[in-house]
Structures are given as structure tokens and as C-alpha cells.
Design an enzyme around this catalytic site. Structure first.
Site, PDB file in Angstrom:
ATOM      1  CG  HIS A 407      -2.125  -0.878   1.050  1.00 31.46           C
ATOM      2  ND1 HIS A 407      -2.844  -0.939  -0.123  1.00 31.46           N
ATOM      3  CD2 HIS A 407      -2.713  -1.759   1.897  1.00 31.46           C
ATOM      4  CE1 HIS A 407      -3.832  -1.811   0.017  1.00 31.46           C
ATOM      5  NE2 HIS A 407      -3.768  -2.333   1.231  1.00 31.46           N
ATOM      6  NE  ARG A 497      29.027  -0.116 -22.323  1.00 29.97           N
ATOM      7  CZ  ARG A 497      28.231   0.908 -22.634  1.00 29.97           C
ATOM      8  NH1 ARG A 497      26.979   0.914 -22.209  1.00 29.97           N
ATOM      9  NH2 ARG A 497      28.693   1.909 -23.354  1.00 29.97           N
ATOM     10  CB  SER A 689      33.810   6.017 -31.488  1.00 33.22           C
ATOM     11  OG  SER A 689      32.944   6.264 -30.391  1.00 33.22           O
ATOM     12  CG  ASN A 690      34.382   5.315 -26.067  1.00 31.13           C
ATOM     13  OD1 ASN A 690      34.041   6.294 -26.713  1.00 31.13           O
ATOM     14  ND2 ASN A 690      33.666   4.842 -25.081  1.00 31.13           N
ATOM     15  CB  CYS A 738      27.650   0.793 -29.980  1.00 26.35           C
ATOM     16  SG  CYS A 738      29.138  -0.214 -29.934  1.00 26.35           S
TER      17      CYS A 738
END
Length: 778
Positions: A407, A497, A689-690, A738
Site C-alpha cells: 500500500h 553490455r 569509437s572510444n 555504439c
């Protein structure tokens, strides 16, 4: 439901289900109900109703003390007023007919049903009394009388005023229903949508041992289950998630028959606490009954159920419309985001996806609730429905006990107040007057932070998003947030991931689970044993938890593609898992060390990789969530590419079988330079891209000294990205990105669109802004 005016929403619903759904597989214990007219006739005798209305007319419901005194007075008047003879006779005859030839063990539940109750625009849940294990005619009469009196419980009086209902316009029906023996079984609540996000492709079920009042009242932290509706309809394994609750106590019969003394609370054994209170088969059967009920009423439903421990059957004991999330405007997304965080004081189950802050008001007894002021954070063991008048004043609510269907949680959602329930130790760690910030905006877990922290509120309308030349996908790591994120405009998940799921839902190194029996550290084994409670074995725990995380994300975005990257922990990150230091090497530069494909194919890690593959197979082949695709990170050489895809095939994950696509993370310069050759082994690339930027420019982005040089838009990086894109186009393979770059730099996303990339996967908080930017709308 044409009898709502006669017997209230709850009893009308029970009658409706018995009449129309019994043949379809919905089990409802039999019973009977008094009418609203009988209640009105009862009040009209001796001028009782006029006295009650005069008291209520003079009452200021925001004066908590006056509300408590007036409610108590009116309830006493009702209990002291005798039944009319004809009503007493009718109840007696109906009770004897219901009892039939049953022996003295025959028991009923006596519940309330208000004539304005459980309508789509209101929720009266928990306002009136319920009496369980009622035996004998005299006790039934007394219970009905107290149910009548409970129309004037404090919360019920205040709620009617706040909702604009006339007191005289609401009447009460008492439902007398045969008891299901859940005292020796289990019980709980289920919703035909996710109560936090409103995601409506799941049934959310809570369960605990014993009578259901402990779950409803929030006295226990119950087990939780999510069932995927589309999968269930295909008769495939459909349980997406299981959360083991503490289930510390249960309500059982006492053996006594005296009114008010028929049930008691007892401790649950440690063995039972470490076991789920329902099997997967029972969870799915409950979900099937819920779907039948939802289909009949054509709206999301809030349902109470009971498992009879004597016959093993699952019964529906209440069903009402869900009144909070089903009324949200699905076109508007609202997200709360903390700008800073302090020390975590306590944590529990998050209710409401919002943030609140203020001074803590620690309440240990209902007699103290008048101390709660507007803007306080209410901290208590558990709340009672009668606390609603002060709950509406609170900036947030924190409780020791309770689950997401109790509740307190229902009222908090209805009032739009964040609540963290089931903390276990909130009243020990939060002191009176402490300034705290309560965050329910970080997934299923709610956090109480020390201090007052600023937060932002982002609201956006998501209808009619403009079309783009490519697909916008999302990076989703946390299964807890998948249902909420799926409300954003999207074309699926470009990166989920696996290491996030391992870290959040498992927390143990896979080798410590595989070799659990040979561990020598007793404390370590006990720590792991506590985590794996409820599962068949340590390795079963790993596989099932991985499958739960993967399937939760896959179901949230079904049928759109969901690309799940296999674990990409570095050795130092693996070492930080429980037991990890026993198995991981020390590396000077883990970023370019033992990770990705090299780890999977090594003799040292193969048995762990096999468990990951087993989880993928369960999600795709058993559950039927074939929108899941596999992604392999950090593939250095063509030899590694061949070996890792061969290994996947050995474990039943062969490209093309059952529509499986295997994607490779394109994150090394070698991947772009040899793109055509790598694509022989994969169905496409997803650019990381990292790492691509770090390895192209020869820098460590974690180094503050040279961090300013890190830029995915560097010409050298863009040249490699262009090579990867053109190679995929030549080979008619998928190409997406990504990495973090497009989320941080919308102009990079624009350039990628011009290059002809198939999709850009963004962090959820940048989806709307980037989408509109690319469409020239911002």
C-alpha cells in the site's frame, strides 16, 4: 460489472470473474456480498447517518489530530449500532449456504467493497478493513460490522475529500469469501504492467509465504517476478526476472476463533527465506490468469492472488483496475537526474522514478504522524493506509519493510512521491532532522543520499519524431532501466553490455562459481552462497542471471534488434568481482591486455565463455527472443576471428541458425584496415569509437595530462571509420556505431549519417536531442 452500484467495485469484479471467467481458467473462491442499500438502511436507523454527516461536514481533514479523533468517534458509533433483523437473517442464510457440509474448520475472509471503489479514476486500495480466517456466524457478523465502520477510517475520509467524492455518495458492501489456505501456501499481488515504467508487455508478480496481508501491508520484502506476455502467449519459458525477497515473516492461522485473534505473524525459516516462494510454472500460471482478466476488462489490472497449500491451486481473490501508470500520457517522457551524490545512507526498492529531498522525520508510531510537515522525508518501519493524509505532505518516503506492490508503494505512486521501500535498516541509519536526498531515478534500486543534492527534471514529447536517413538505436547496460528506456523513440539496442549485467546482477567471478566446491575461504563461500540463494547451483545462478538480464532488455525492445556484447571486462575489472583476485593476472596495461576474443578462446577462460553462450542460447532458442544478436569485442587478428566464431558454433551459436547474426566490435585500427577480411567471419560491424580513438591516436583517455587530445572527430579516426563503413557497404553487411562519440558530438552523428552508416546507437539521455538535431529541428 453492472452491479457496481449494488455491491461495489471489488465484489462486482469477483462476481463478474466467477460468472464469466471460471470456464476460461480463472479460479475465484466462492462467496456472497451485502448490498450498498443494506449499508444505507443500516446507517439511516436511529439518525446515525445524519450524525455522521454533521461530524464530517465540520471536519478539516488536513488537521491530522482532528481527523483521527473524528474517525475514531464515528467508527465507534457504527460498531455500537445493531444490524436490522432482515440484514442479519440474510447474512446468516447466505453464510450457511456457503458453508454447506463443511466442518468447523470452515473459514471465510470478510472484505470491504466501496461503491465508488476501484474505478478507473480512483484507488481506494487498503482504506477499509479486511478480516481473515473468520470462523462461526457470530464472528462473521462482528467482522461485517467492523468492515462497515471502516468506511470511516482516517485515510478513507481524507481521500474522499481530496478526490472530491461526497461522503454520503459512497456506500459499502461486505464481501464474505471462502478462504484459500495460503497460510500454508503463498500469496501476493500482480499487475499486468510494470508498476514503475508503465511498460505493458509484462506481468509483474510479488509473492511471499502465508496470508497476503503481509505483502499488501508492506510488512515483508517479497519475491518479485516479471513475465513477458508475448513469450507466454507462445507457450515458451516467459519468466524474465526473479528477485529473491527477504520474506522474514509470514501470517498464519492461530487456531483460535475469537474475533481479532485468528491470525498471527511468525518467523520464516532461513531455508524458506533462501528459496523462491513460487516455481516458474506457478509464476506463469498466475500470469496466464492475469492475461485472461486483463483481456476481459480491456485495461491494466491490479490483482491479489493466493496459493492454497492444501490443494496446490492458485486463486484470484481480488481484481481492480490499475489507476496510476495506465493513466500516464505515453507521449510525454519525464526523467529526473541527480547533479551530484553524497554518501549512500541506505537503499531499497525504488518507487516512482523521481527524486525528493528534505529533512528526515523519523516516525516510530502512528501517534507521531502529526509531526510530519510539508517537505519532510518520512522515514518509518512501514506505513499504514491511514497515514495517507501525512504522506501527501512528504517530499519522499523511506521504509524498512515492504515491496513494490504494498500500500505504501501504491499510495506513493498515486501521489507522485518518490519512495524507497524495503530498506531493512532505514530507521537505524537515518536520524531525525538529517538532510537527505531520496533518488528513485536510477533503476530498480532506490538510494538515500546524505545531504541535499540538486537535480534536473527533463520533460519531452516523443510523438511524431521526424524520419532520418539511418536508425537511432540505444546503448542500454542496465536491465533495471530497460522498460523505461523503451518508451523513448528507438530502433532497438545497438549495445547491451554483458559486463554490466554481470557486475550488477551477479557480482561474482565465474570461476569462483564453477569451482565453488573447491574454494577454501569459508567467508568467501558464505558470501557467494547468500548471493546464489534460490538457484539450483552456482553455475545455474550465473547462467540464469545472465539470461534474466539479456531477456529483460530483449523483451523491452522486442521485436527490434538487440545487439548484446559478450563480456568485455579487463583483468583488473574481473579481479574486482567477488573471488576475482584468485583467478586474474596482474597487468600493467589491462586496456590492451587479456580481454575480448583473446580471453574467450584461451584455455584459461573457455569454461567461463561456455556459460555466457549457454545464457544466450536459453534466451534465443528456449525463450524465443530471437531479436538478440551476439557481438564480439576486441578481435585483434583474423586468426582470433576464426577461432572465436568456431567456438561460438561449438556452443550452439552458429551464424545463420535460427536467424542468429554475429557482429564484431570494430574498435582496433587493424579491424578497419582489414575490414573486408574480418567481415568474412561476421555479419557486420559495430564501431567502438572510444577504443578506436585511443588506439589510433596512441593515448590513454583516462590520463588527465593528455585527455584534451581525445576526440573521435580527429581526421585519422574519421578516415578509419570511413574505411569500415565503405567495407560493410561493399559486402552488404550491417554497419553501426555504439561508441560514446555520437552521444557527445551530434555533428559526428551528422557526418556518420552522410557516410551512409546504418545506425547510430546513443546513450538514452541524448536520444531526443540528437534525433532532433539530425532532423534539422534543433
Amino acid at each position: 460489472m453492472h452491479d457496481v452500484d449494488r455491491v461495489g467495485g471489488k465484489n462486482a469484479s469477483l462476481g463478474e470473474m466467477i460468472s464469466h471467467l471460471s470456464g476460461a481458467g480463472v479460479r475465484v473462491p466462492g462467496g456472497f456480498a451485502t448490498t450498498a442499500q443494506a449499508f444505507r438502511d443500516f446507517l439511516e436507523q436511529s439518525g446515525l447517518n445524519a450524525r455522521i454527516q454533521a461530524e464530517l461536514k465540520a471536519l478539516d481533514v488536513d488537521n491530522v489530530q482532528a481527523l483521527m479523533e473524528t474517525g475514531k468517534k464515528i467508527r465507534r458509533w457504527v460498531v455500537e449500532t445493531p444490524f436490522l433483523p432482515e440484514l442479519e437473517k440474510a447474512i446468516t442464510q447466505a453464510y450457511l449456504k456457503l458453508k454447506g457440509n463443511s466442518n468447523d474448520e470452515f473459514a471465510v475472509a470478510v472484505r470491504s467493497s466501496a461503491t465508488a471503489e476501484d474505478m478507473p479514476d480512483a484507488s481506494f486500495a487498503g482504506q477499509q478493513e479486511t478480516f481473515l480466517n473468520v470462523r462461526g456466524m457470530a464472528n462473521v457478523m462482528l467482522a461485517v460490522k467492523e468492515v462497515f465502520a471502516s468506511l470511516f477510517n482516517d485515510r478513507a475520509i481524507a481521500y474522499r475529500v481530496h478526490k472530491g467524492y461526497e461522503h454520503a455518495g459512497v456506500a459499502l458492501s461486505a464481501g464474505i469469501q471462502r478462504m484459500a489456505r495460503s497460510d500454508i501456501g503463498a500469496s501476493g499481488v500482480m499487475f499486468t504492467l510494470d508498476t514503475e515504467s508503465g511498460f505493458d508487455d509484462v506481468v509483474f508478480i510479488t509473492s511471499s509465504y502465508g496470508l497476503g496481508e503481509t505483502v499488501v501491508q508492506g510488512a515483508v520484502n517479497p519475491d518479485e517476478f516479471y513475465v513477458h506476455k508475448p513469450t507466454l502467449k507462445l507457450n515458451k519459458p516467459a519468466v524474465l526476472r526473479r528477485n529473491l525477497g527477504a520474506k522474514a515473516i509470514k501470517m498464519v492461522y492461530t487456531g483460535q476463533t475469537e474475533h481479532g485473534k485468528t491470525v498471527k505473524l511468525v518467523d520464516v525459516s532461513n531455508a524458506e527465506r533462501r528459496t523462491f516462494s513460487l516455481t516458474d510454472a506457478e509464476v506463469e500460471e498466475l500470469a496466464r490468469q492475469a492475461l485472461i482478466i486483463e483481456k476481459h476488462y480491456q485495461r491494466p489490472m491490479d490483482i491479489e492472488w493466493a496459493k492454497d497449500g492444501s490443494d496446490g491451486n492458485l486463486y484470484i481473490v481480488q481484481a481492480r483496475p490499475e489507476t496510476v501508470k495506465s493513466r500516464d500520457d505515453s507521449r510525454v517522457i519525464e526523467r529526473y537526474m541527480l547533479k551530484s551524490k553524497g554518501r549512500v545512507v541506505t537503499e531499497g526498492r525504488a518507487i516512482g522514478q523521481r527524486i525528493g529531498k528534505g529533512p528526515a522525520r523519523v516516525i516510530t508510531d502512528i501517534s507521531q504522524i502529526a509531526r510530519v510537515q510539508v517537505g519532510d522525508v518520512l522515514v518509518t518501519d512501514m506505513t499504514d493506509p491511514d497515514w495517507e493524509p501525512v504522506m501527501k505532505k512528504a517530499a519522499a518516503i523511506v521504509t524498512n519493510r515492504g515491496g513494490r506492490t504494498c500500500h505504501a508503494a501504491i499510495i506513493a505512486r498515486e501521489l507522485g512521491i518518490p519512495a524507497v521501500v524495503g530498506c531493512g535498516d532505514a530507521t537505524d541509519h537515518i536520524k531525525e532532522g538529517d538532510n537527505v536526498t531520496v533518488s528513485c531515478a536510477e533503476g530498480d534500486t532506490g538510494f538515500v543520499y546524505q545531504g541535499l543534492h540538486e537535480f534536473d527534471i527533463h520533460r519531452a514529447e516523443v510523438s511524431d519524431m521526424p524520419k532520418l536517413k539511418f536508425k537511432i538505436m540505444m546503448n542500454v547496460g542496465d536491465p533495471d532501466k530497460a522498460f523505461s528506456f523503451s518508451r523513448l523513440p528507438h530502433h532497438g539496442v545497438g549495445l547491451a553490455r554483458l559486463e554490466f549485467i554481470i557486475n550488477r546482477m551477479i557480482g561474482v567471478h565465474p570461476k569462483a562459481l564453477i569451482h565453488f566446491d573447491s574454494l577454501h575461504d569459508a567467508a568467501l563461500k558464505e558470501n557467494i552462497s547468500a548471493r546464489i540463494a534460490g538457484y539450483k547451483s552456482p553455475t545455474d545462478f550465473f547462467v540464469e542471471k545472465l539470461a534474466e538480464g539479456i531477456s529483460s532488455i530483449a523483451a523491452a525492445f522486442y521485436p527490434e534488434r538487440v545487439i548484446v556484447r559478450m563480456s568485455d571486462f579487463k583483468s583488473n575489472e574481473y579481479a574486482n568481482l567477488i573471488g576475482g583476485k584468485l583467478y586474474e593476472p596482474h597487468e600493467e596495461n589491462p586496456m590492451i591486455g587479456f580481454r575480448g576474443a583473446s580471453r574467450y578462446i584461451s584455455a584459461d577462460f573457455r569454461e567461463c565463455f561456455a556459460l555466457e553462450c549457454k545464457a544466450f542460447k536459453k534466451v534465443r532458442d528456449e525463450m524465443g527472443l530471437t531479436n538478440v544478436e551476439v557481438m564480439i569485442p576486441f578481435v585483434r587478428t583474423l586468426d582470433e576471428a576464426k577461432k572465436v566464431t568456431d567456438l561460438l558454433a561449438e556452443h550452439g551459436l552458429k551464424r545463420g541458425e535460427n536467424g542468429l547474426k554475429v557482429i564484431m566490435m570494430c574498435e582496433l585500427p587493424s579491424n578497419a584496415l582489414m575490414a573486408d577480411e574480418f567481415l568474412q567471419y561476421f555479419d557486420g560491424f559495430s564501431i567502438g569509437s572510444n577504443d578506436m580513438t585511443q588506439l589510433t591516436l596512441g593515448l590513454d583517455r583516462d590520463s588527465g595530462i593528455i585527455a584534451h587530445l581525445f576526440d573521435e572527430r580527429d581526421p585519422a579516426v574519421k578516415k578509419l571509420l570511413a574505411m569500415a563503413i565503405s567495407a560493410c557497404k561493399r559486402n552488404n553487411k550491417y554497419i553501426g556505431i555504439c561508441g560514446q562519440g555520437p552521444s557527445d558530438h551530434p555533428d559526428l552523428a551528422q557526418w556518420l549519417m552522410e557516410q551512409g552508416i546504418d545506425s547510430v546507437s546513443l546513450n538514452p539521455d541524448s536520444v531526443l536531442e540528437t534525433w532532433l538535431f539530425l532532423a534539422g529541428k534543433k
